[in-house]
Design an enzyme around this catalytic site. Structure first.
Site, PDB file in Angstrom:
ATOM      1  N   SER A 129      39.202  46.373  37.974  1.00 61.90           N
ATOM      2  CA  SER A 129      38.024  46.649  37.159  1.00 61.90           C
ATOM      3  C   SER A 129      36.953  45.583  37.343  1.00 61.90           C
ATOM      4  CB  SER A 129      38.398  46.717  35.679  1.00 61.90           C
ATOM      5  OG  SER A 129      37.218  46.952  34.922  1.00 61.90           O
ATOM      6  N   LYS A 183      45.291  50.486  33.680  1.00 60.53           N
ATOM      7  CA  LYS A 183      43.879  50.655  34.085  1.00 60.53           C
ATOM      8  C   LYS A 183      43.302  51.943  33.494  1.00 60.53           C
ATOM      9  CE  LYS A 183      39.907  50.028  36.026  1.00 60.53           C
ATOM     10  NZ  LYS A 183      39.310  51.148  36.576  1.00 60.53           N
ATOM     11  N   HIS A 186      42.494  51.228  30.004  1.00 58.91           N
ATOM     12  CA  HIS A 186      41.276  50.402  30.030  1.00 58.91           C
ATOM     13  C   HIS A 186      40.051  51.321  30.106  1.00 58.91           C
ATOM     14  CE1 HIS A 186      37.979  48.735  32.423  1.00 58.91           C
ATOM     15  NE2 HIS A 186      38.277  47.535  31.958  1.00 58.91           N
ATOM     16  N   ASN A 187      40.116  52.308  30.989  1.00 56.34           N
ATOM     17  CA  ASN A 187      38.973  53.203  31.150  1.00 56.34           C
ATOM     18  C   ASN A 187      38.760  54.088  29.925  1.00 56.34           C
ATOM     19  OD1 ASN A 187      38.915  52.080  33.678  1.00 56.34           O
ATOM     20  ND2 ASN A 187      38.567  54.011  34.733  1.00 56.34           N
ATOM     21  N   GLU A 190      36.940  52.056  27.689  1.00 58.88           N
ATOM     22  CA  GLU A 190      35.574  51.966  28.260  1.00 58.88           C
ATOM     23  C   GLU A 190      34.739  53.189  27.848  1.00 58.88           C
ATOM     24  OE1 GLU A 190      35.475  51.026  32.597  1.00 58.88           O
ATOM     25  OE2 GLU A 190      34.324  52.873  32.794  1.00 58.88           O
TER      26      GLU A 190
HETATM   27  C1  6PG Z   1      35.929  49.702  36.192  1.00 60.76           C
HETATM   28  C2  6PG Z   1      35.542  51.136  35.957  1.00 60.76           C
HETATM   29  C3  6PG Z   1      35.635  51.986  37.165  1.00 60.76           C
HETATM   30  C4  6PG Z   1      35.432  53.459  36.842  1.00 60.76           C
HETATM   31  C5  6PG Z   1      34.035  53.810  36.544  1.00 60.76           C
HETATM   32  C6  6PG Z   1      33.758  55.299  36.504  1.00 60.76           C
HETATM   33  O1  6PG Z   1      36.790  49.279  35.455  1.00 60.76           O
HETATM   34  O2  6PG Z   1      35.378  49.040  37.071  1.00 60.76           O
HETATM   35  O3  6PG Z   1      36.412  51.665  34.989  1.00 60.76           O
HETATM   36  O4  6PG Z   1      36.899  51.827  37.722  1.00 60.76           O
HETATM   37  O5  6PG Z   1      35.823  54.182  37.942  1.00 60.76           O
HETATM   38  O6  6PG Z   1      33.598  53.199  35.385  1.00 60.76           O
HETATM   39  O7  6PG Z   1      34.420  55.992  35.537  1.00 60.76           O
HETATM   40  P1  6PG Z   1      33.837  57.407  35.076  1.00 60.76           P
HETATM   41  O8  6PG Z   1      33.049  57.961  36.215  1.00 60.76           O
HETATM   42  O9  6PG Z   1      35.018  58.271  34.766  1.00 60.76           O
HETATM   43  O10 6PG Z   1      32.968  57.121  33.908  1.00 60.76           O
END
Ligand code: 6PG
Length: 472
Positions: A129, A183, A186-187, A190
């Site tokens: 990430s 991960k 984590h997303n 996010e």
């Molecule tokens: C990171 C992000 C990355 C992720 C994008 C897109 O931790 O650097 O999580 O890995 O792929 O943020 O995610 P979406 O297109 O699903 O929003």
């Protein structure tokens, strides 16, 4: 010619930056890309005058690496990753190690770990990430697989990772697909944080009549607070201050209100439901993206169902960080982390990942997209009590709930009256109100289930399973 320490397959922007990071940290590298022209362009450009060489084909690539080989794959998740593994496996030798640094589905990683380990190769599924800048300067990394495989790359990863006050932002996560699982979660967090900040912006814009500069000032205020200081708040301020070079107006206002997604948020919610974790704030953020994508339907629906009147509401001032909105953002942010940690706790038990919660909080403190000062509090909470059932029960977080619940409640109520959707704020309010209610109305649900389907129910005054002949 001496052999390279490290190999990379896939020269997308993440791959390029990771290999430059490895090289900068003293690991000579060799790169391979499906199309050689891209390799050539990289070696003449960003990769020039560095201890990085290129390979024309997979055999050449493998031959240029010292043994045991350490190969990072930065290719599209799914069939493309399987294709690279198939292509490269015939050339590997015992002890060689493949690392998948993409956003792979954790169950795919479980399968790949098993397959590759059965052939005496190592396999690490590693969440990375931090976006392209993080990849170059120091990402947060979440590697899972066998401990022996991790040990073989620990020195490389600890040098490449972001560094915070208590060490590098990488640790051995656990076996199998645990790295990619962490991960994914984590997303999911996010997604929650992004939607929460978008809801705060929307209220300031639509209910308080503030322009982007004024809203950016509030984000700047938030970023200086302990509760909200974070990477996402920081970049939101930047986004809000950025002007369209064509006419100098606020660029954000020209962007189509349809959010994309690549899958990890969906996987988080599906996993949560399968594990029995309650994640309404994270789910609301996913659903908000789905709803946003229905742009033409929403336009039509507004003409039939819409016509809302937005009053000018008093939701604080810039100098107090729009206090009630800050309360709503803070509690929803805490709820996103709490729900993510809950998924991890249940997954750790269900899949025997043996996850160490304080370490996960520690490696998210730097490099990654959800880095924030709050993660120090989260790390401390799980250090104090590794069995903490929910973050909200830790004294510091419980105090935040006490302080900020009236503000969140007020914001949700004002937004509802004005017809402004605040899915994450509303879900967080319901989450906290439900979680803190010792009595919920599911006694009646149980009665209905028993009435029509003889599903039986438990009683509060006696033990056992009971059935009533409800319809005499
Ligand atoms: C990171 C992000 C990355 C992720 C994008 C897109 O931790 O650097 O999580 O890995 O792929 O943020 O995610 P979406 O297109 O699903 O929003």
């Amino acid at each position: 010619m001496s052999k390279a320490h490290f190999g990379l397959v896939g020269l997308g922007v993440m791959g390029e930056n990771l290999v430059l990071n490895a090289e900068r940290n003293g690991f000579s590298s060799v790169v391979f890309n499906r199309t050689y022209s891209k390799t050539e362009a990289f070696l003449k450009g960003r990769g020039a005058y560095k201890a990085i060489s290129g390979a024309v084909d997979i055999k050449d690539f493998v031959n240029k690496l010292e043994r045991p080989r350490r190969i990072l794959m930065m290719v599209k998740a799914g069939p493309a990753t399987d294709a690279v593994i198939q292509q490269i496996s015939p050339f590997l030798e015992e002890g060689d190690l493949l690392i998948d640094g993409g956003n792979s589905l954790f169950s795919d990683t479980e399968r790949r770990v098993e397959e590759l380990e059965s052939k005496s190769f190592g396999y690490i599924g590693m969440g990375v990430s931090g976006g392209s800048k993080g990849a170059l300067e120091g990402p947060s990394m979440m590697p899972g697989g066998t401990k022996a495989s991790y040990d073989a790359i620990e020195s490389l990863l600890t040098k490449m990772a972001a560094q915070v006050e208590d060490g590098p932002c990488v640790t051995y996560i656990g076996p199998g697909g645990s790295g990619h699982f962490v991960k994914t979660v984590h997303n999911g967090i996010e997604y929650g944080l992004e939607q929460i900040l978008a809801e705060g912006y929307d209220l300031m814009k639509r209910l308080c009549g503030m322009n982007c500069e004024a809203i950016a000032d509030v984000f700047q205020f938030w970023n200086s607070s302990e509760e909200l200081s974070s990477y996402l708040v920081e970049i939101t301020e930047i986004c809000l201050r950025t002007k369209d070079p064509e006419d100098g107006s606020d660029l954000v206002e020209k962007i189509m209100d349809k959010a994309g997604q690549k899958g990890t948020g969906l996987w988080t919610v599906v996993s949560a439901l399968q594990l029995g974790a309650s994640v309404p704030t994270i789910y609301a953020s996913l659903n908000a993206r789905v709803m946003s994508s229905m742009k033409s339907q929403r336009e039509k629906a507004e003409s039939i169902l819409g016509s809302k009147s937005f009053s000018n509401s008093n939701l604080g001032s810039i100098s107090d960080g729009m206090a009630p909105i800050m309360d709503a953002v803070t509690l929803s942010t805490i709820a996103s982390y709490a729900q993510g940690m809950e998924i991890l706790k249940l997954a750790s038990e269900e899949y025997n990942y043996n996850l160490h919660m304080p370490s996960i909080a520690q490696i998210w403190k730097g490099g990654c997209i959800i880095r924030s000062t709050l993660l120090k509090r989260i790390q401390d909470a799980f250090k104090r009590d590794s069995q903490l059932p929910n973050l909200l029960l830790d004294p510091w977080f419980a105090n935040q709930v006490t302080l900020r619940l009236p503000g969140l409640t007020r914001v949700v109520s004002i937004a509802n009256q004005a017809g402004v959707p605040v899915p994450c704020f509303s879900s967080t309010l319901d989450y906290i109100n439900s979680y803190s209610s010792s009595r919920l109305p599911q006694n009646l649900v149980q009665a209905m289930r028993d009435c029509f389907g003889s599903h039986t129910y438990e009683r509060i005054d006696k033990t056992g399973a009971f059935h009533t002949d409800w319809i005499k």
